[in-house]
Motif scaffolding. Structure first.
Motif, PDB file in Angstrom:
ATOM      1  N   VAL A  29      56.424  56.682  25.165  1.00 19.02           N
ATOM      2  CA  VAL A  29      55.212  57.331  25.640  1.00 19.02           C
ATOM      3  C   VAL A  29      54.483  57.833  24.404  1.00 19.02           C
ATOM      4  O   VAL A  29      54.959  58.737  23.713  1.00 19.02           O
ATOM      5  CB  VAL A  29      55.528  58.507  26.595  1.00 19.02           C
ATOM      6  CG1 VAL A  29      54.242  59.193  27.024  1.00 19.02           C
ATOM      7  CG2 VAL A  29      56.314  58.022  27.806  1.00 19.02           C
ATOM      8  N   ARG A  31      51.368  59.667  22.700  1.00 21.83           N
ATOM      9  CA  ARG A  31      50.284  60.630  22.950  1.00 21.83           C
ATOM     10  C   ARG A  31      49.548  60.834  21.643  1.00 21.83           C
ATOM     11  O   ARG A  31      50.158  61.105  20.614  1.00 21.83           O
ATOM     12  CB  ARG A  31      50.833  61.966  23.428  1.00 21.83           C
ATOM     13  CG  ARG A  31      51.118  61.973  24.888  1.00 21.83           C
ATOM     14  CD  ARG A  31      51.177  63.373  25.405  1.00 21.83           C
ATOM     15  NE  ARG A  31      51.067  63.298  26.859  1.00 21.83           N
ATOM     16  CZ  ARG A  31      50.893  64.332  27.616  1.00 21.83           C
ATOM     17  NH1 ARG A  31      50.808  65.532  27.098  1.00 21.83           N
ATOM     18  NH2 ARG A  31      50.798  64.190  28.914  1.00 21.83           N
ATOM     19  N   MET A  60      44.214  53.048  25.384  1.00 15.34           N
ATOM     20  CA  MET A  60      44.970  54.227  25.808  1.00 15.34           C
ATOM     21  C   MET A  60      44.208  54.964  26.903  1.00 15.34           C
ATOM     22  O   MET A  60      42.982  54.949  26.934  1.00 15.34           O
ATOM     23  CB  MET A  60      45.237  55.144  24.612  1.00 15.34           C
ATOM     24  CG  MET A  60      46.103  54.479  23.548  1.00 15.34           C
ATOM     25  SD  MET A  60      46.456  55.542  22.136  1.00 15.34           S
ATOM     26  CE  MET A  60      47.644  56.675  22.866  1.00 15.34           C
ATOM     27  N   ILE A  63      43.672  61.495  28.817  1.00 17.49           N
ATOM     28  CA  ILE A  63      44.350  62.615  29.459  1.00 17.49           C
ATOM     29  C   ILE A  63      43.415  63.827  29.467  1.00 17.49           C
ATOM     30  O   ILE A  63      43.275  64.515  30.456  1.00 17.49           O
ATOM     31  CB  ILE A  63      45.667  62.972  28.731  1.00 17.49           C
ATOM     32  CG1 ILE A  63      46.617  61.783  28.709  1.00 17.49           C
ATOM     33  CG2 ILE A  63      46.321  64.199  29.356  1.00 17.49           C
ATOM     34  CD1 ILE A  63      47.047  61.286  30.069  1.00 17.49           C
ATOM     35  N   TYR A  69      44.980  61.388  24.452  1.00 16.05           N
ATOM     36  CA  TYR A  69      45.082  60.059  25.045  1.00 16.05           C
ATOM     37  C   TYR A  69      46.548  59.665  25.109  1.00 16.05           C
ATOM     38  O   TYR A  69      47.356  60.111  24.289  1.00 16.05           O
ATOM     39  CB  TYR A  69      44.281  59.039  24.218  1.00 16.05           C
ATOM     40  CG  TYR A  69      42.812  59.364  24.235  1.00 16.05           C
ATOM     41  CD1 TYR A  69      41.966  58.760  25.149  1.00 16.05           C
ATOM     42  CD2 TYR A  69      42.277  60.313  23.370  1.00 16.05           C
ATOM     43  CE1 TYR A  69      40.614  59.086  25.205  1.00 16.05           C
ATOM     44  CE2 TYR A  69      40.934  60.645  23.409  1.00 16.05           C
ATOM     45  CZ  TYR A  69      40.111  60.025  24.325  1.00 16.05           C
ATOM     46  OH  TYR A  69      38.779  60.357  24.382  1.00 16.05           O
ATOM     47  N   GLU A  70      46.878  58.792  26.066  1.00 15.88           N
ATOM     48  CA  GLU A  70      48.282  58.435  26.279  1.00 15.88           C
ATOM     49  C   GLU A  70      48.414  57.000  26.741  1.00 15.88           C
ATOM     50  O   GLU A  70      47.539  56.459  27.412  1.00 15.88           O
ATOM     51  CB  GLU A  70      48.889  59.374  27.322  1.00 15.88           C
ATOM     52  CG  GLU A  70      50.361  59.157  27.568  1.00 15.88           C
ATOM     53  CD  GLU A  70      50.903  60.131  28.598  1.00 15.88           C
ATOM     54  OE1 GLU A  70      51.324  61.230  28.204  1.00 15.88           O
ATOM     55  OE2 GLU A  70      50.881  59.782  29.794  1.00 15.88           O
ATOM     56  N   THR A  72      51.986  54.363  27.912  1.00 19.39           N
ATOM     57  CA  THR A  72      53.424  54.114  27.990  1.00 19.39           C
ATOM     58  C   THR A  72      53.642  52.625  27.776  1.00 19.39           C
ATOM     59  O   THR A  72      53.034  51.796  28.460  1.00 19.39           O
ATOM     60  CB  THR A  72      53.980  54.544  29.359  1.00 19.39           C
ATOM     61  OG1 THR A  72      53.710  55.938  29.540  1.00 19.39           O
ATOM     62  CG2 THR A  72      55.478  54.310  29.436  1.00 19.39           C
ATOM     63  N   PHE A 111      59.413  59.877  23.261  1.00 18.01           N
ATOM     64  CA  PHE A 111      58.111  60.526  23.342  1.00 18.01           C
ATOM     65  C   PHE A 111      57.586  60.677  21.920  1.00 18.01           C
ATOM     66  O   PHE A 111      58.222  61.319  21.092  1.00 18.01           O
ATOM     67  CB  PHE A 111      58.224  61.886  24.046  1.00 18.01           C
ATOM     68  CG  PHE A 111      58.628  61.751  25.481  1.00 18.01           C
ATOM     69  CD1 PHE A 111      57.672  61.558  26.465  1.00 18.01           C
ATOM     70  CD2 PHE A 111      59.966  61.767  25.848  1.00 18.01           C
ATOM     71  CE1 PHE A 111      58.042  61.407  27.797  1.00 18.01           C
ATOM     72  CE2 PHE A 111      60.348  61.618  27.169  1.00 18.01           C
ATOM     73  CZ  PHE A 111      59.384  61.439  28.142  1.00 18.01           C
ATOM     74  N   ASN A 113      54.406  61.930  19.761  1.00 17.01           N
ATOM     75  CA  ASN A 113      53.159  62.694  19.704  1.00 17.01           C
ATOM     76  C   ASN A 113      52.560  62.559  18.312  1.00 17.01           C
ATOM     77  O   ASN A 113      53.262  62.737  17.308  1.00 17.01           O
ATOM     78  CB  ASN A 113      53.417  64.166  20.008  1.00 17.01           C
ATOM     79  CG  ASN A 113      53.895  64.355  21.431  1.00 17.01           C
ATOM     80  OD1 ASN A 113      53.255  63.900  22.361  1.00 17.01           O
ATOM     81  ND2 ASN A 113      55.028  65.015  21.592  1.00 17.01           N
TER      82      ASN A 113
END
Length: 119
Positions: A29, A31, A60, A63, A69-70, A72, A111, A113
């Motif tokens: 994921v 971000r 992306m 969010i 922005y995200e 997966t 995850f 970031n």
């Protein structure tokens, strides 16, 4: 003689098939924080492993507009990491610098970031 050849072929085929690297499904994921950029129109990610590509952006999802922005992504890989770069408004981050290296978690999902153009 035929028996020796057959045994040799069987042994050789065992060696050749056992050299194949085992692959795993790894989900990441991503971000991305773009709060330092004004008027964000388009955010994407590029990478070396499928389903990503260096040839085109994978868009992306927004969010928080102009800020977060995200996406997966699930990789099928035998490696313990992948490499990516983010793209905002068609502008690559870290021009002429190394890619981001994303090390996969031992768990099912990693995850990651990031802040655009910052390590």
């Amino acid at each position: 003689m035929k028996t020796k050849v057959a045994i040799s072929v069987c042994i050789l085929s065992l060696f050749l098939t056992s050299c194949v690297q085992k692959t795993f499904k790894k989900t990441v994921v991503f971000r991305l924080n773009t709060s330092e950029i004004k008027e964000v129109k388009k955010v994407g990610i590029r990478g070396k492993d499928k389903p990503l590509s260096w040839d085109y952006d994978t868009e992306m999802k927004t969010i928080q507009k102009d800020s977060l922005y995200e996406i997966t992504v699930t990789f099928e890989t035998g490696y313990k990491f992948t490499e990516v770069k983010f793209v905002v408004n068609d502008d690559f981050e870290f021009k002429n610098e190394d890619n981001r290296r994303v090390v996969f978690s031992e768990k099912d999902t990693t995850f990651y970031n990031a802040k655009y153009n910052m390590r």
